[in-house]
Structure formats: C-alpha cells, structure tokens
Design a protein around this motif. Structure first.
Motif, PDB file in Angstrom:
ATOM      1  N   THR A 221     -29.453 -24.242   2.230  1.00 40.84           N
ATOM      2  CA  THR A 221     -28.621 -25.356   2.683  1.00 40.84           C
ATOM      3  C   THR A 221     -27.140 -25.072   2.449  1.00 40.84           C
ATOM      4  OG1 THR A 221     -30.367 -26.991   2.313  1.00 40.84           O
ATOM      5  CG2 THR A 221     -28.099 -27.804   2.297  1.00 40.84           C
ATOM      6  N   ALA A 222     -26.820 -24.554   1.267  1.00 34.85           N
ATOM      7  CA  ALA A 222     -25.421 -24.268   0.940  1.00 34.85           C
ATOM      8  C   ALA A 222     -24.849 -23.215   1.873  1.00 34.85           C
ATOM      9  CB  ALA A 222     -25.323 -23.813  -0.519  1.00 34.85           C
ATOM     10  N   HIS A 223     -25.624 -22.177   2.180  1.00 39.29           N
ATOM     11  CA  HIS A 223     -25.173 -21.151   3.133  1.00 39.29           C
ATOM     12  C   HIS A 223     -24.900 -21.775   4.503  1.00 39.29           C
ATOM     13  CE1 HIS A 223     -25.333 -17.189   1.191  1.00 39.29           C
ATOM     14  NE2 HIS A 223     -26.359 -17.628   0.489  1.00 39.29           N
ATOM     15  N   VAL A 224     -25.825 -22.585   4.969  1.00 40.59           N
ATOM     16  CA  VAL A 224     -25.671 -23.196   6.290  1.00 40.59           C
ATOM     17  C   VAL A 224     -24.456 -24.119   6.314  1.00 40.59           C
ATOM     18  CG1 VAL A 224     -26.721 -24.752   7.983  1.00 40.59           C
ATOM     19  CG2 VAL A 224     -28.111 -22.991   6.877  1.00 40.59           C
ATOM     20  N   ALA A 225     -24.256 -24.891   5.254  1.00 40.77           N
ATOM     21  CA  ALA A 225     -23.122 -25.814   5.202  1.00 40.77           C
ATOM     22  C   ALA A 225     -21.797 -25.062   5.213  1.00 40.77           C
ATOM     23  CB  ALA A 225     -23.225 -26.697   3.961  1.00 40.77           C
ATOM     24  N   ALA A 226     -21.691 -24.036   4.390  1.00 43.88           N
ATOM     25  CA  ALA A 226     -20.450 -23.266   4.329  1.00 43.88           C
ATOM     26  C   ALA A 226     -20.168 -22.570   5.659  1.00 43.88           C
ATOM     27  CB  ALA A 226     -20.520 -22.245   3.190  1.00 43.88           C
ATOM     28  N   LEU A 227     -21.192 -21.963   6.240  1.00 47.45           N
ATOM     29  CA  LEU A 227     -21.029 -21.296   7.535  1.00 47.45           C
ATOM     30  C   LEU A 227     -20.676 -22.298   8.625  1.00 47.45           C
ATOM     31  CD1 LEU A 227     -24.044 -18.837   7.288  1.00 47.45           C
ATOM     32  CD2 LEU A 227     -21.662 -18.147   7.595  1.00 47.45           C
ATOM     33  N   SER A 228     -21.302 -23.463   8.605  1.00 51.40           N
ATOM     34  CA  SER A 228     -21.030 -24.479   9.622  1.00 51.40           C
ATOM     35  C   SER A 228     -19.573 -24.893   9.599  1.00 51.40           C
ATOM     36  CB  SER A 228     -21.911 -25.715   9.398  1.00 51.40           C
ATOM     37  OG  SER A 228     -23.272 -25.432   9.633  1.00 51.40           O
ATOM     38  N   GLN A 229     -19.041 -25.100   8.389  1.00 54.83           N
ATOM     39  CA  GLN A 229     -17.656 -25.544   8.280  1.00 54.83           C
ATOM     40  C   GLN A 229     -16.694 -24.512   8.851  1.00 54.83           C
ATOM     41  OE1 GLN A 229     -14.760 -24.961   6.241  1.00 54.83           O
ATOM     42  NE2 GLN A 229     -14.109 -26.941   5.477  1.00 54.83           N
ATOM     43  N   VAL A 230     -16.931 -23.251   8.547  1.00 55.12           N
ATOM     44  CA  VAL A 230     -16.036 -22.186   9.021  1.00 55.12           C
ATOM     45  C   VAL A 230     -16.222 -21.945  10.514  1.00 55.12           C
ATOM     46  CG1 VAL A 230     -15.542 -19.725   8.847  1.00 55.12           C
ATOM     47  CG2 VAL A 230     -15.812 -21.091   6.773  1.00 55.12           C
ATOM     48  N   ILE A 231     -17.458 -21.943  10.990  1.00 53.18           N
ATOM     49  CA  ILE A 231     -17.718 -21.745  12.424  1.00 53.18           C
ATOM     50  C   ILE A 231     -17.073 -22.866  13.238  1.00 53.18           C
ATOM     51  CG2 ILE A 231     -19.535 -21.759  14.197  1.00 53.18           C
ATOM     52  CD1 ILE A 231     -21.317 -20.310  12.115  1.00 53.18           C
ATOM     53  N   ALA A 232     -17.150 -24.090  12.720  1.00 51.39           N
ATOM     54  CA  ALA A 232     -16.553 -25.224  13.433  1.00 51.39           C
ATOM     55  C   ALA A 232     -15.041 -25.053  13.566  1.00 51.39           C
ATOM     56  CB  ALA A 232     -16.861 -26.528  12.696  1.00 51.39           C
ATOM     57  N   ARG A 233     -14.410 -24.614  12.499  1.00 53.57           N
ATOM     58  CA  ARG A 233     -12.957 -24.495  12.517  1.00 53.57           C
ATOM     59  C   ARG A 233     -12.465 -23.268  13.279  1.00 53.57           C
ATOM     60  NH1 ARG A 233     -12.299 -24.512   7.528  1.00 53.57           N
ATOM     61  NH2 ARG A 233     -11.805 -22.323   7.197  1.00 53.57           N
ATOM     62  N   ARG A 234     -13.221 -22.173  13.177  1.00 57.06           N
ATOM     63  CA  ARG A 234     -12.722 -20.923  13.733  1.00 57.06           C
ATOM     64  C   ARG A 234     -13.327 -20.542  15.076  1.00 57.06           C
ATOM     65  NH1 ARG A 234     -10.704 -17.148  10.252  1.00 57.06           N
ATOM     66  NH2 ARG A 234     -10.170 -16.127  12.210  1.00 57.06           N
ATOM     67  N   VAL A 235     -14.515 -21.071  15.387  1.00 58.78           N
ATOM     68  CA  VAL A 235     -15.230 -20.604  16.577  1.00 58.78           C
ATOM     69  C   VAL A 235     -15.421 -21.720  17.603  1.00 58.78           C
ATOM     70  CG1 VAL A 235     -17.352 -19.537  17.442  1.00 58.78           C
ATOM     71  CG2 VAL A 235     -16.417 -18.834  15.232  1.00 58.78           C
ATOM     72  N   THR A 236     -16.161 -22.759  17.227  1.00 61.59           N
ATOM     73  CA  THR A 236     -16.505 -23.791  18.209  1.00 61.59           C
ATOM     74  C   THR A 236     -15.432 -24.859  18.362  1.00 61.59           C
ATOM     75  OG1 THR A 236     -17.741 -24.981  16.489  1.00 61.59           O
ATOM     76  CG2 THR A 236     -18.985 -23.483  17.907  1.00 61.59           C
ATOM     77  N   ARG A 237     -14.517 -24.933  17.403  1.00 57.74           N
ATOM     78  CA  ARG A 237     -13.406 -25.895  17.436  1.00 57.74           C
ATOM     79  C   ARG A 237     -13.887 -27.345  17.462  1.00 57.74           C
ATOM     80  NH1 ARG A 237      -9.428 -22.506  15.758  1.00 57.74           N
ATOM     81  NH2 ARG A 237      -9.380 -20.638  17.051  1.00 57.74           N
ATOM     82  N   VAL A 238     -15.027 -27.608  16.836  1.00 59.12           N
ATOM     83  CA  VAL A 238     -15.478 -28.987  16.674  1.00 59.12           C
ATOM     84  C   VAL A 238     -15.030 -29.455  15.298  1.00 59.12           C
ATOM     85  CG1 VAL A 238     -17.429 -28.644  18.222  1.00 59.12           C
ATOM     86  CG2 VAL A 238     -17.751 -28.310  15.766  1.00 59.12           C
ATOM     87  N   ASP A 239     -15.271 -30.720  14.982  1.00 62.14           N
ATOM     88  CA  ASP A 239     -14.794 -31.294  13.735  1.00 62.14           C
ATOM     89  C   ASP A 239     -15.447 -30.615  12.526  1.00 62.14           C
ATOM     90  OD1 ASP A 239     -13.452 -33.235  12.072  1.00 62.14           O
ATOM     91  OD2 ASP A 239     -15.419 -34.150  11.791  1.00 62.14           O
ATOM     92  N   PRO A 240     -14.677 -29.953  11.656  1.00 62.72           N
ATOM     93  CA  PRO A 240     -15.266 -29.249  10.513  1.00 62.72           C
ATOM     94  C   PRO A 240     -15.958 -30.175   9.519  1.00 62.72           C
ATOM     95  CG  PRO A 240     -13.022 -28.485  10.934  1.00 62.72           C
ATOM     96  CD  PRO A 240     -13.222 -29.719  11.751  1.00 62.72           C
ATOM     97  N   ASP A 241     -15.441 -31.411   9.359  1.00 57.25           N
ATOM     98  CA  ASP A 241     -16.076 -32.352   8.438  1.00 57.25           C
ATOM     99  C   ASP A 241     -17.479 -32.718   8.902  1.00 57.25           C
ATOM    100  OD1 ASP A 241     -13.894 -32.473   6.714  1.00 57.25           O
ATOM    101  OD2 ASP A 241     -12.946 -34.083   7.843  1.00 57.25           O
ATOM    102  N   THR A 242     -17.622 -32.941  10.216  1.00 58.05           N
ATOM    103  CA  THR A 242     -18.946 -33.244  10.776  1.00 58.05           C
ATOM    104  C   THR A 242     -19.880 -32.063  10.595  1.00 58.05           C
ATOM    105  OG1 THR A 242     -18.006 -34.757  12.419  1.00 58.05           O
ATOM    106  CG2 THR A 242     -20.189 -33.855  12.884  1.00 58.05           C
ATOM    107  N   ALA A 243     -19.362 -30.857  10.824  1.00 56.65           N
ATOM    108  CA  ALA A 243     -20.185 -29.652  10.705  1.00 56.65           C
ATOM    109  C   ALA A 243     -20.658 -29.442   9.271  1.00 56.65           C
ATOM    110  CB  ALA A 243     -19.393 -28.441  11.193  1.00 56.65           C
ATOM    111  N   LEU A 244     -19.754 -29.631   8.310  1.00 56.22           N
ATOM    112  CA  LEU A 244     -20.122 -29.476   6.903  1.00 56.22           C
ATOM    113  C   LEU A 244     -21.199 -30.482   6.520  1.00 56.22           C
ATOM    114  CD1 LEU A 244     -19.544 -28.221   4.079  1.00 56.22           C
ATOM    115  CD2 LEU A 244     -17.837 -30.020   3.758  1.00 56.22           C
ATOM    116  N   PHE A 245     -21.017 -31.719   6.927  1.00 54.73           N
ATOM    117  CA  PHE A 245     -21.981 -32.779   6.616  1.00 54.73           C
ATOM    118  C   PHE A 245     -23.340 -32.473   7.233  1.00 54.73           C
ATOM    119  CE2 PHE A 245     -23.366 -37.374   7.074  1.00 54.73           C
ATOM    120  CZ  PHE A 245     -23.556 -37.563   5.716  1.00 54.73           C
ATOM    121  N   ALA A 246     -23.347 -32.019   8.489  1.00 51.89           N
ATOM    122  CA  ALA A 246     -24.608 -31.672   9.152  1.00 51.89           C
ATOM    123  C   ALA A 246     -25.310 -30.534   8.429  1.00 51.89           C
ATOM    124  CB  ALA A 246     -24.350 -31.296  10.610  1.00 51.89           C
ATOM    125  N   GLY A 247     -24.530 -29.551   7.981  1.00 50.70           N
ATOM    126  CA  GLY A 247     -25.128 -28.433   7.254  1.00 50.70           C
ATOM    127  C   GLY A 247     -25.780 -28.871   5.957  1.00 50.70           C
TER     128      GLY A 247
END
Length: 282
Positions: free
Chosen positions: A122-148
């Motif tokens: 879970t921690a890996h997915v959350a950390a990766l989600s936050q960075v992918i959101a900010r650097r790749v998909t450009r979606v809201d990083p807070d939402t991505a972290l929470f989803a992870g």
C-alpha cells in the motif's frame, strides 16, 4: 463454515454496512469525518492533530518528506506542518493511520505477516501514485495519494476479521478477488466516506483497464499498482504477479509529452518516492 461461505458472509455484511471496527479505528474515523467537513479550517485541523501524538508525529514527518519539503527547510511543529500539507493531505495521513490500526489488531503471526506485506504494498502504491499524478498524468496529487492509501482497505478489513474464520485465507487468492474484494472494499470505502473520485479510481483498479499513456486518476492508481515492487499478499498469485510485471514493463517506456518517457520521469522522481515511502512504512 467453509472458506467461500465465510468470504460471502463478510462480503454480505459489508454490503449492508454492517462493519465491525476496533475501538481505536472508531476514534480515527471520527477524526476523518471532522477533516472531511468543508467548514474544517486549518486551525481546527491543527487542534485535532495535536490531540493525537502518533498523528502529530506522522504529520510533521510527511511535511518534511521530499514530496512536500521542496525548499529543504525542515519544520518542527504541528501548526506549520498542517499549513504546509493542507487539510486534504491530512485526510490521507489519517487514512493511513486507520489502515495501520486495522492491521495492528492482528495477533496471529501468519495474518500479521500478511498485514505487514499488505501495508508495504500500500505504501509503495501511495507514494508512486502521488509522484505519477504530479509528474506524469497531471491529475490532483492529493486525490492520487489518498486513493493509493485506500485501495486495499477492504483487504485490511478482511485480515482484521480473519481470526474469526479459521482457514479463510487458505487456497487460491483469486477466490478473494471473485467473492469478497469488491463487496468488502465498497462497504469499507462507503463507511469511510471516501470521495467519489477516489472510489471510481479504486473500482477501475478492480477492473484492471488503463489507458496508455496514463492520463486519469484511475490510470494513475493502476500504473502505481503495476509498478509497486511489493505485491499484495491477498489478490496476487505468482502467475498474476508475472502478468502485472509484464504489463508494467510494456508501458514503462511510453512517451509522456514530447520528450520524456515514463521511465526517465520515474528515475528522476525516485528520491521523492523513497522519501514518502519511508514515512509511510515506519
């Protein structure tokens, strides 16, 4: 009661909203609900965080992680940490506390090992989600972290109840996916009042379909799950892990924008991922 009957029983109860949480989780749920109130301001959030020493320590640590401390200036108090993170990111911090509390009630060594592995995943997915959101998909990083953080909460709930049903985790992991994951997951996510955007991303993860290149919150979560080096102990057997790894490899070098590839972006972001991961895991 056999294994499938036990899974179906837990799933049916979760679908009806009949969920059993430990006392410490109930307290954190109330805190999560307070933070979810649109009228919850920073000063109110500060008071709520200061009332829980563990949450206070975790909040300051995440505020000092590379993902949030771009200036390199460490902070040492809750008020500044909350101001840096904001109320929405605080919800993710509290969510991680709730998930960990579900796992902390487990005493059986085998179940505890599964809970520890599930949290690491879970921690890996959350950390990766936050960075992918900010650097790749450009979606809201807070939402991505929470989803992870929330994407395996149904699994944690199952583990917290598994001691009541001997043998429920024996056999093929696919049975959990087919007979309990979605029903239990939806039940717990609804109880936690997870926002619709996060619910949709997690439901897309259950379906397993994402676009290439990734572009949505659902794609962000799916890609983070694919790239996570630690697998969930509940819904992946060796064959599924191999498929996931192959799928990730096939997209790791996809073009993002005009010049960058996903692999180059993730290499540049490795320190951010590891910094946030260290805070979440420990």
């Amino acid at each position: 009661m056999n294994r499938l009957d036990a899974l179906n029983s837990i799933a049916a109860s979760a679908s009806r909203g009949e969920l059993t949480f430990p006392a410490n989780v109930d307290a954190s749920l109330k805190l999560q609900q307070a933070l979810a109130d649109p009228d919850c301001h920073i000063e109110a959030a500060v008071r709520l965080v200061q009332a829980d020493p563990l949450l206070a320590a975790r909040t300051v640590a995440i505020a000092n992680s590379a993902a949030y401390n771009r200036s390199g200036n460490d902070i040492t108090n809750v008020r500044t940490a909350v101001q840096r993170l904001g109320v929405r990111t605080l919800q993710s911090v509290v969510a991680s506390l709730i998930v960990r509390q579900l796992g902390s009630t487990i005493t059986d060594p085998q179940l505890k090992a599964k809970a520890d592995q599930l949290w690491e995943h879970t921690a890996h997915v959350a950390a990766l989600s936050q960075v992918i959101a900010r650097r790749v998909t450009r979606v809201d990083p807070d939402t991505a972290l929470f989803a992870g953080i929330m994407h395996e909460v149904g699994g944690f709930y199952l583990l917290s109840r598994a001691g009541e049903y001997p043998g429920i985790l024996d056999g093929d992991a696919q049975e959990w996916v087919e007979h309990g994951e979605q029903a239990v997951g939806r039940g717990v996510l609804t109880k936690l009042k997870v926002p619709e955007a996060v619910m949709q991303a997690i439901e897309a993860l259950w379906e397993g379909l994402r676009a290439i290149p990734p572009e949505s919150p659902a794609d962000t979560l799916l890609l983070a799950n694919d790239l996570a080096p630690v697998a969930s102990p509940l819904n992946e057997n060796p064959a599924a892990i191999a498929v996931r790894a192959k799928r990730a490899a096939s997209s790791i070098d996809c073009l993002i924008g005009e010049h960058d590839t996903l692999s180059s972006i993730m290499a540049e972001s490795a320190e951010e991922v590891q910094s946030l991961l260290r805070v979440l895991v420990h």
